[in-house]
Scaffold this motif. Structure first.
Motif, short mmCIF file in Angstrom:
data_model
loop_
_atom_site.label_atom_id
_atom_site.label_comp_id
_atom_site.label_asym_id
_atom_site.label_seq_id
_atom_site.Cartn_x
_atom_site.Cartn_y
_atom_site.Cartn_z
N GLN A 41 0.72 -1.48 0.03
CA GLN A 41 0.19 -0.13 0.16
C GLN A 41 0.89 1.19 0.17
N ALA A 44 2.15 1.75 -3.49
CA ALA A 44 1.12 2.12 -4.32
C ALA A 44 0.84 3.53 -4.28
N ARG A 45 0.84 4.22 -3.11
CA ARG A 45 0.95 5.67 -2.59
C ARG A 45 1.94 6.48 -3.03
#
Length: 171
Positions: A41, A44-45
């Protein structure tokens, strides 16, 4: 609880020597941060910049990012705090043992009511800054982290007991 650089870990170690089981919320957070789900995550950010060459979280990069941008801090806390809370509850499930739970942001996160007693570790500002600089933080970084937390005087007021810790471990 207490402010960054006040010596919470040293005080927790004193409790451990007296038979308490110590649960360190920061250690739990580091474990969660290194989990594959969390890494995915974050990547992804933020892209691969948030990772070391080995693919592990670059904690210095992440700290610089989240302490500079409140929205990014909120993202990281939303990502990690629920799992940290689950692991903390699991760690103290056996109520037959005495526990000390070290949570730097106890009051900021509204967790004080979960505990029988709150001990705040405090120290003078010059000692605090020196300790943080010895950890490798620049003065401006140390001051920014201190300012990101509830003022230590407020933590002292809300606590059941206070340990003033301007000393060192060489006694």
């Amino acid at each position: 609880t207490g402010g960054i650089g006040c010596g919470k870990t040293a005080v927790a170690a004193c409790f451990a020597r007296r038979g308490f089981q110590v649960v360190d919320a920061d250690a739990l957070a580091r474990e969660v941060l290194a989990s594959p789900a969390c890494i995915a995550q974050m990547r992804a950010r933020w892209g691969s910049s948030c990772l070391t060459g080995e693919g592990t979280p670059d904690r210095a990069w992440i700290a610089a990012k989240v302490f500079a941008e409140p929205a990014e801090l909120a993202f990281l806390e939303g990502l990690t705090h629920p799992e940290v809370a689950r692991r903390r509850a699991e760690a103290v499930a056996d109520r037959s043992k005495p526990y000390v739970v070290e949570i730097p942001l106890l009051f900021e996160k509204g967790l004080a009511a979960e505990f029988d007693c709150v001990v705040c570790v405090n120290c003078s500002e010059p000692v605090r800054l020196r300790r943080l600089e010895l950890r490798g933080l620049k003065r401006t970084e140390a001051e920014a982290r201190i300012k990101s937390q509830m003022p230590i005087d407020e933590k002292v007021k809300r606590s059941d007991h206070v340990i003033f810790n301007d000393g060192d471990l060489s006694f």
